[in-house]
Structures are given as C-alpha cells and as structure tokens.
Design a protein around this motif. Structure first.
Motif, PDB file in Angstrom:
ATOM      1  N   HIS A   1      58.411  -7.823  26.130  1.00 34.28           N
ATOM      2  CA  HIS A   1      58.878  -7.612  27.659  1.00 34.28           C
ATOM      3  C   HIS A   1      58.990  -8.729  28.132  1.00 34.28           C
ATOM      4  O   HIS A   1      57.958  -8.914  29.207  1.00 34.28           O
ATOM      5  CB  HIS A   1      57.930  -6.513  27.807  1.00 34.28           C
TER       6      HIS A   1
ATOM      7  N   THR B   1      60.523   3.614  34.126  1.00 29.98           N
ATOM      8  CA  THR B   1      60.597   2.383  33.416  1.00 29.98           C
ATOM      9  C   THR B   1      61.690   1.560  34.091  1.00 29.98           C
ATOM     10  O   THR B   1      61.468   0.424  33.797  1.00 29.98           O
ATOM     11  CB  THR B   1      61.216   2.938  31.948  1.00 29.98           C
TER      12      THR B   1
ATOM     13  N   GLN C   1      63.623   0.882  20.686  1.00 25.65           N
ATOM     14  CA  GLN C   1      62.949   0.115  21.760  1.00 25.65           C
ATOM     15  C   GLN C   1      62.428  -1.209  21.318  1.00 25.65           C
ATOM     16  O   GLN C   1      62.138  -1.453  20.185  1.00 25.65           O
ATOM     17  CB  GLN C   1      61.611   1.181  21.883  1.00 25.65           C
TER      18      GLN C   1
ATOM     19  N   LEU D   1      53.544   5.389  32.972  1.00 25.75           N
ATOM     20  CA  LEU D   1      54.400   4.260  32.231  1.00 25.75           C
ATOM     21  C   LEU D   1      54.052   4.420  31.055  1.00 25.75           C
ATOM     22  O   LEU D   1      53.308   3.715  30.559  1.00 25.75           O
ATOM     23  CB  LEU D   1      54.324   2.946  32.849  1.00 25.75           C
TER      24      LEU D   1
ATOM     25  N   LEU E   1      58.727   1.202  27.923  1.00 25.42           N
ATOM     26  CA  LEU E   1      58.744  -0.070  28.522  1.00 25.42           C
ATOM     27  C   LEU E   1      60.166  -0.515  28.406  1.00 25.42           C
ATOM     28  O   LEU E   1      60.486  -1.610  29.026  1.00 25.42           O
ATOM     29  CB  LEU E   1      57.698  -1.099  28.112  1.00 25.42           C
TER      30      LEU E   1
ATOM     31  N   HIS F   1      59.472  -0.536  36.353  1.00 25.62           N
ATOM     32  CA  HIS F   1      59.003  -1.524  35.650  1.00 25.62           C
ATOM     33  C   HIS F   1      59.754  -2.704  35.421  1.00 25.62           C
ATOM     34  O   HIS F   1      59.407  -3.791  35.670  1.00 25.62           O
ATOM     35  CB  HIS F   1      58.409  -0.989  34.478  1.00 25.62           C
TER      36      HIS F   1
ATOM     37  N   PRO G   1      64.067  -0.288  29.526  1.00 26.85           N
ATOM     38  CA  PRO G   1      64.858   0.430  30.334  1.00 26.85           C
ATOM     39  C   PRO G   1      66.273   0.524  30.075  1.00 26.85           C
ATOM     40  O   PRO G   1      66.964   1.165  30.624  1.00 26.85           O
ATOM     41  CB  PRO G   1      64.832  -0.746  31.675  1.00 26.85           C
TER      42      PRO G   1
END
Length: 531
Positions: free
Chosen positions: A188, A56, A184, A43, A46, A59, A48
C-alpha cells in the motif's frame, strides 16, 4: 486517549496491543499535531480498486493521489496532471505530470505507473470500463508524459479520470498496479499526503497514517477534493469504535476529534452538547439501495426482482434508520432527486410498499418459496437497521427470508462471492451510496451490467451497456438527459436494484476543529486544523 475507549476500540484484540501505540504517540507528538478520527466502518480491505466500500476509498485518499480531482462546485481540475491537450480530431489526449511527484518508497511517479494504474482501475470500475471501450492504446513517450489514443471521440475522458468516488483511479506504482483487478494488492504505497503505517495497523482497532514530508501539494487553495492538500498533522489515527454510545462518550470527552457517522438517535443530543458541533461535509447526501444477486434463484428471475421492488416502501427505511424528518427524503428515481438526471417517472415502482400487489406478482412469476439470503451488517450503525425493514417487507409480500447477520467486513467479503447462497453466497444486501457516485449512469456501479465482470450482483444486460455507450458519445445535455431516462427505464424493467430513499448523514467534530472541506462524501484529512 482514555482506557475505556481503547477497550471498546480493540475488542477481541485486547487493550494491551493498542495502548502502547497510543501512549507512544502521545509522548512523541503534541496533541494538536495528532488527529483522531472514528470512521463509519471497520477498515478490513485496503485495496480501493478491488472493492467499492467507502471506508476503503477514504483510506485510499489518505495515501494515494489522483490525476484529476473534483472541486466544491463539481468541476474537474488537474491534480497530479500539470497540463493536457486534445488533438483536433479529439482522439489523442496528451497529459504531462507535475514535476517532483514521488511515491512513499522514494521512487518517482512515472507515466508507466499511470498507465498500469488506469488499466487496473478500468478493469473494475463501471465508468472506467466504458472509457476503456473507446481507448485504442496507451502511450508513454517519456517518464512524465502519457497519452490516451481513442478509437473515436469521447466526451467522458476528463470526467472519468477525475471521478471522485468508488472506484477512484488512484495512481499506484506499476509493479503493484500489475496485480489483476480481481485480486487484492499486498502493498500500500502511494504518493499522497499521508503514509500508511502498515507496522501499526491493527485490523478492527487502529489504522495509523503519518504526514508525507515529501508530498508536493498544488498551489491552489483547497476546494472539494481539488487544489492544494495542506497537511497540519504529523499523525492521523483511525480509531475503530463500533458502538455508537462509546463513540459519543469518546468525542464528548475529547478522546477523539471526529466521528464520521454518529448514530441518528444521537443527532439532537449532539447538537446541544457543549464542546461539539455538527458539520455536514457532504450536503448532497446519500441514497439507500437494495442490490439483488442476478445469478441465483430466486432473483435470477426479473419478475421476482420486480415483485421485491413493489414490496419496498421508502418511508419505512427513512423512519427506521434515520428518524429525523429534516434528514430524510423520498425519491423514486434511481438518480438522486436534485441531480441532473433525476426522473421520478418510474412506472410500476412507486416507492410505496404494496405487499398485496407483490404477492400477485410472485404468484404470476412462479415463485417456489426459495429463500432469499439477506445479509445484515450488525456493526455499521448507519445502515444496520434497514435490513430489518427489508426482511419485514419481503416477508409481508410472501418471500421466505434467510436472514444472516455479520459484521460489515464479512459482508464486503461475502458479497464478492459468486457461489450459490447455500455455498457461502448471497441473494441480497443493502447499502448506501453518496449522491455523487450515482448521479451519472456511467458512474453508477449498479448499472454495470457486464455479467461476470460487473459489480456485485453480476447482471448481464447488453441493452444497458449499449445505452451507456451512447451516453458516453452524446455531445448535448438534452441528448444525455434523454438517454439517462432510457437507461433508468431499462434498469427498472430489469430491476437492477431498488432505490430506498435519500438522506443526509452529518458528522460530528470537536469545537476546536476547523477546516473540514465540503466534498462528495469523502472525509478529507487535509486542510483540517485543531486549536
């Protein structure tokens, strides 16, 4: 967890960085409240929405929730949504969120968060992009209500919002979803059943999730990705172990509870090993594919892409990577055989290697010996061998191949670069897609032909986009089937990608584990119990 497994998992990070984390978990949490899972890949990314990488996506299912979800029969069911209606003219969709939805930072989930999340998703996802062409505007009349106002009726609204696999319309806080899709995210935070422990994340070694005590599960029984999401663990640890033999040793010794994709060479041994059992949570299986980069020589020429497809023989990929007859299947269709739109009327592409014919085609296309930069992920056991086959078949057909090996995380990062191969870009890579992701022309990433804003490979083919728009408007099954065949014909004519055979990839779990759900390829960490 024993010392030898920790060493294999940590790699260059060193044992000392991970051992205290696991030791702390063991002293504070009963063993049956900790679930240790070996994912199929490291991973590294992070976000998606930024990537379609399955690790990803998996996760993301731990920490985010979705508006709708797909049940075990493939039906789309409400998840975060409580009720929804469509106006008589079929152009105004109104959705009401369930009460009590809350992000991990304690803030309520609002319609503003939903709208921001859907806009970001639609900027990256193939099916989301199609849906976006129908949307005139979003409305958020109150904190729990949002509307999609369409320019014209569309039959894909619920299918798109309930899309189960990459890219999934996960709901994030609006401030995070405001991040452009090409960048990105840096935080999260979701509202899902688990909380991501960023302070314990050791890339290449360990990802930790704790139970979200405030998660409001649906009342229905779990089915596929839909219904309730009961969590029976206080802590889930994703232990990154790249070596297949070390994975086998770890699960045999009870040091981990589940290995998502064990090596195919171990399949027969695993079936006979005491304390273990095989569980195929994704019986629809997967399809190997080769993706071409349409921007750069030599694959900017469709005739050269066609020659590469003629050079491809599916049986060699199945034999080399799978090696278990019962798990492999030949299929020429770009839509997996056994699904609604499967069509093996594929013209020049037979799925049987024909190097002599490919050489003729290369000569006719004026191939000038430009190298094909082919990437291979050395640490992803489930697909590590197929690039070796591709290299052999391309060279047999007269291609010059620049074979570059790297870990999967590096490949995922590199495939997002549009630079020329000599400047850090690429020409081709191979991967695998679950059947659910590629059984519909609107969901298939390889059919996203919008050029610079499309999927990695960046094909620019207006005909595909026009046919997909017609498919999205189609109201009958017969019309959709006809359009799907036309889409496949254009995809093969322009050589969007090469389908390289189907297969199933069973998982292995400890015998004391139960409750694994049947899903479209997603290892759901809820409903599982460990006795």
């Amino acid at each position: 967890m024993k010392r030898r497994v920790l060493f294999a998992a940590t790699g260059l990070l060193g044992l000392s960085m991970l051992a205290p984390v696991v030791a702390q978990a063991q002293t504070q949490t009963p063993d049956n409240k900790v679930f240790r899972f070996v994912p199929h890949a490291n991973l590294a990314v992070l976000d998606p929405i930024w990537t379609t990488a399955y690790v990803t996506r998996n996760h993301a299912y731990m920490i985010y929730d979705t508006l709708f979800s797909e049940d075990a029969q493939g039906n789309i069911k409400p998840q975060m949504v409580d009720t929804y209606t469509n106006s008589p003219d079929r152009k105004t969709w109104t959705f009401k969120l369930r009460s009590g939805l809350e992000f991990h930072d304690g803030k309520p989930v609002t319609s503003e968060d939903v709208v921001a999340s859907l806009k970001r998703w639609a900027s990256r996802d193939a099916m989301g992009g199609i849906l976006n062409t129908f949307i005139d505007r979003y409305e958020a009349p109150d904190a729990s209500t949002f509307r999609l106002i369409l320019k014209e009726p569309s039959g894909i609204v619920i299918d798109a919002l309930g899309k189960a696999s990459s890219n999934v319309p996960f709901i994030m806080p609006a401030r995070i979803a405001a991040t452009p899709g090409a960048e990105q995210i840096k935080e999260h935070i979701g509202s899902g059943p688990f909380i991501f422990k960023a302070d314990e994340f050791k890339p290449g070694a360990l990802a930790v999730y704790t139970r979200n005590a405030k998660y409001k599960s649906r009342a229905e029984a779990p089915s596929g990705m839909a219904g309730g999401r009961p969590v029976n663990f206080d802590r889930v640890e994703w232990v990154i172990i790249r070596d297949p033999q070390t994975q086998f040793n770890a699960i045999k010794a009870g040091e981990v509870d589940m290995v998502e994709q064990p090596s195919f060479e171990q399949y027969e041994t695993l079936k006979k090993t005491e304390g273990l059992k095989i569980d195929d949570f994704s019986p629809a299986g997967l399809q190997f594919i080769m993706r071409f980069n349409h921007l750069h020589k030599p694959f900017d020429n469709p005739k050269i892409r066609q020659a590469a497809m003629v050079a491809m023989g599916q049986q060699a990929y199945i034999n080399t990577q799978i090696g278990v007859p019962e798990l492999g299947k030949l299929c020429r269709s770009i839509f997996p055989c056994g699904t609604v739109y499967a069509d093996e009327n594929t013209g020049y592409f037979t799925g049987v290697a024909n190097p002599a014919k490919a050489r003729e085609m290369l000569k006719e296309a004026g191939y000038d010996n430009t190298p094909v930069l082919l990437m291979r992920p050395t640490d992803l056991a489930s697909i590590a061998k197929i690039p070796l086959v591709a290299k052999q078949q391309l060279e047999a057909a007269g291609f010059k191949v620049d074979f570059q090996q790297m870990d999967w995380a590096s490949l995922v990062a590199r495939r997002a670069k549009k630079d020329a191969p000599a400047a850090g870009g690429w020409n081709a890579f191979l991967t695998a897609w679950t059947a659910g992701d590629i059984s519909n022309p609107l969901a298939m990433a390889m059919l996203n032909a919008k050029g610079d804003t499309g999927w990695f490979g960046w094909q620019n083919e207006p005909r595909l986009e026009t046919l997909k728009a017609s498919f999205a408007r189609a109201s009958s099954a017969e019309e959709k089937k006809k359009l799907a065949s036309q889409i496949q014909a254009v995809a093969l004519e322009t050589a969007t990608h090469a389908p390289l055979g189907q297969y199933r990839s069973p998982t292995v779990i400890r015998s004391n584990v139960s409750g694994i759900l049947q899903t479209p390829g997603i290892p759901a960490m809820w409903n599982i119990k460990k006795n």
